[in-house]
Design a protein around this motif. Structure first.
Motif, PDB file in Angstrom:
ATOM      1  N   THR A  10       0.855  -1.173   0.000  1.00 39.04           N
ATOM      2  CA  THR A  10       0.000   0.000   0.000  1.00 39.04           C
ATOM      3  C   THR A  10       0.895   1.227   0.000  1.00 39.04           C
ATOM      4  O   THR A  10       1.721   1.397   0.896  1.00 39.04           O
ATOM      5  N   LEU A  57      -5.061   0.218   1.960  1.00 36.89           N
ATOM      6  CA  LEU A  57      -5.656   1.534   2.158  1.00 36.89           C
ATOM      7  C   LEU A  57      -5.912   2.164   0.794  1.00 36.89           C
ATOM      8  O   LEU A  57      -5.106   2.044  -0.125  1.00 36.89           O
ATOM      9  N   TYR A  59      -7.525   5.966  -1.091  1.00 38.61           N
ATOM     10  CA  TYR A  59      -7.649   7.388  -0.781  1.00 38.61           C
ATOM     11  C   TYR A  59      -8.726   8.055  -1.619  1.00 38.61           C
ATOM     12  O   TYR A  59      -9.024   7.651  -2.745  1.00 38.61           O
ATOM     13  N   LEU A  65      -8.736   9.237   3.616  1.00 36.23           N
ATOM     14  CA  LEU A  65      -8.917   7.824   3.331  1.00 36.23           C
ATOM     15  C   LEU A  65     -10.314   7.582   2.748  1.00 36.23           C
ATOM     16  O   LEU A  65     -11.292   8.200   3.165  1.00 36.23           O
ATOM     17  N   TYR A  67     -12.919   5.235   3.042  1.00 35.04           N
ATOM     18  CA  TYR A  67     -13.319   4.132   3.910  1.00 35.04           C
ATOM     19  C   TYR A  67     -14.226   3.142   3.183  1.00 35.04           C
ATOM     20  O   TYR A  67     -14.176   1.933   3.443  1.00 35.04           O
ATOM     21  N   GLN A 119       6.674   1.315  11.122  1.00 38.67           N
ATOM     22  CA  GLN A 119       5.535   1.093  12.020  1.00 38.67           C
ATOM     23  C   GLN A 119       5.937   0.343  13.279  1.00 38.67           C
ATOM     24  O   GLN A 119       5.302   0.504  14.320  1.00 38.67           O
ATOM     25  N   GLY A 137      -6.416   4.267  16.043  1.00 37.53           N
ATOM     26  CA  GLY A 137      -5.124   4.372  15.374  1.00 37.53           C
ATOM     27  C   GLY A 137      -4.018   3.689  16.164  1.00 37.53           C
ATOM     28  O   GLY A 137      -3.172   2.992  15.590  1.00 37.53           O
ATOM     29  N   SER A 188      -2.926  11.516  -1.985  1.00 40.52           N
ATOM     30  CA  SER A 188      -4.347  11.465  -1.639  1.00 40.52           C
ATOM     31  C   SER A 188      -5.145  12.622  -2.231  1.00 40.52           C
ATOM     32  O   SER A 188      -6.339  12.757  -1.956  1.00 40.52           O
ATOM     33  N   GLN A 269      -5.370   8.870   8.569  1.00 39.32           N
ATOM     34  CA  GLN A 269      -4.218   7.961   8.647  1.00 39.32           C
ATOM     35  C   GLN A 269      -3.383   8.371   9.858  1.00 39.32           C
ATOM     36  O   GLN A 269      -2.510   9.227   9.776  1.00 39.32           O
ATOM     37  N   TYR A 270      -3.653   7.719  10.978  1.00 39.61           N
ATOM     38  CA  TYR A 270      -3.098   8.141  12.261  1.00 39.61           C
ATOM     39  C   TYR A 270      -1.575   8.137  12.262  1.00 39.61           C
ATOM     40  O   TYR A 270      -0.943   9.012  12.855  1.00 39.61           O
ATOM     41  N   GLU A 271      -0.971   7.153  11.586  1.00 37.51           N
ATOM     42  CA  GLU A 271       0.490   7.096  11.558  1.00 37.51           C
ATOM     43  C   GLU A 271       1.079   8.390  11.001  1.00 37.51           C
ATOM     44  O   GLU A 271       2.099   8.875  11.482  1.00 37.51           O
ATOM     45  N   GLN A 272       0.417   8.967  10.000  1.00 38.60           N
ATOM     46  CA  GLN A 272       0.929  10.210   9.412  1.00 38.60           C
ATOM     47  C   GLN A 272       0.840  11.367  10.395  1.00 38.60           C
ATOM     48  O   GLN A 272       1.703  12.254  10.398  1.00 38.60           O
TER      49      GLN A 272
END
Length: 345
Positions: A10, A57, A59, A65, A67, A119, A137, A188, A269-272
């Motif tokens: 992804t 994922l 976009y 995102l 969903y 991650q 997240g 995105s 996108q919580y990681e971002q």
């Protein structure tokens, strides 16, 4: 040694990192690749033994995102079949770059594995988070690719198992130049959205890497380019500044090259947002969205002299050596302790 290497497909960051790491892994034995995901622009320049659509994922065209598309792609029966059939038990070492099917297969078959990548660093509470944590997240970062060991990569060594980013050879060996353009990679956003907010900034030239164009296309002060490793590296090495999402690989490369950097995290996108919190602490400006306020932030930023930088303490070879010497197979008895709430019995 037989090595199983699971790569999340992804986006493009995982594939880019895999292409850099693979030759070093191959020094230690035979490597079989599992490529999982259905939403990337780069091709993995290596033989892929196992493939899956994975859990990907997707976009929208406006910075968030999708969903509905993510949910539409979920196929529980396919996932279960792949978990059951994936032969992770045949390998001496399973390396997992944030791939869920491999994680579930190892859990189901009680095979040790190492979660290796960006991650993996979020297992540590010392890694920066946004002001408002997202419970879902956090759960995803900790459980999407669970493993028995973790070796993380991040902008700084926030914990003792976290190493610096893996930077591509082309970037490590480059002589940075500044020929006056701004490199843009906002995966995105649609080209129409990007054009709407960049075209009024007529005093600047933009090279925009696009999911939509098949060949270079000029439109006023914007050159739209198809995503390609070679073209993107060249653009990044020669740019004045870069505007991109708050991923990991591209911001790390920009910081290493000493380029001005501005990021826009992908909504949802919580990681971002975690990456953005870390970058903000380093002095990198973070925008909430590409919108009508963009020009008011962009012009003053371009006039600033100070640029945050990234200094590497490890080579890629040293990172792989650390991984190989610290992540050998564990005794099966430890797995029940590490997976106390196993979903398979």
């Amino acid at each position: 040694m037989k090595i199983f290497y699971a790569v999340q497909a992804t986006g493009n960051g995982h594939i880019s990192r895999a292409m850099e790491l693979l030759p070093y892994f191959q020094r230690y034995g035979e490597v079989d690749i599992f490529l999982s995901g259905a939403n990337n622009s780069l091709q993995l320049d290596a033989a892929v033994k196992y493939r899956s659509r994975g859990l990907s994922l997707f976009y929208t065209n406006s910075g968030g995102l999708n969903y509905w598309e993510i949910a539409r792609q979920v196929a529980p029966m396919r996932v279960w079949k792949e978990v059951r059939d994936l032969p992770v038990e045949r390998y001496d070492l399973v390396i997992n770059d944030f791939e869920s099917i491999t994680s579930l297969a190892c859990l189901f078959k009680k095979v040790p594995s190492v979660n290796f990548g960006h991650q993996a660093s979020f297992i540590s509470p010392k890694v920066p988070r946004p002001e408002h944590k997202d419970r879902m997240g956090e759960w995803i970062l900790r459980n999407y690719a669970r493993a028995t060991q973790y070796v993380g990569l991040h902008f700084k060594q926030y914990d003792d198992f976290i190493l610096p980013p893996v930077i591509k050879r082309e970037i490590l060996q480059a002589e940075p130049q500044d020929i006056g353009h701004i490199t843009v990679y906002l995966s995105s956003y649609s080209d129409a959205q990007v054009r709407k907010y960049l075209q009024p900034l007529q005093e600047f030239r933009f090279q925009v890497f696009s999911r939509e164009v098949k060949k270079p296309t000029s439109d006023g002060n914007i050159l739209f380019l198809p995503v390609s490793k070679l073209a993107f590296n060249k653009s990044l090495i020669t740019c004045t500044a870069i505007l991109t999402g708050a991923g990991f690989e591209t911001p790390a490369e920009a910081l290493y090259l000493g380029k001005k950097l501005m990021v826009i995290p992908i909504r949802g996108q919580y990681e971002q947002f975690c990456n953005a919190a870390a970058l903000q602490k380093m002095g990198v400006p973070v925008l909430k969205a590409l919108d009508a306020n963009f020009a008011a932030f962009f012009r003053p930023w371009m006039e600033r002299k100070r640029k945050p930088c990234l200094h590497l303490d490890y080579s890629t070879e040293a990172i792989v050596s650390y991984l190989m010497h610290h992540c050998h197979r564990e005794k099966q008895g430890s797995l029940d302790m590490l997976y106390p709430d196993a979903i398979f019995n």
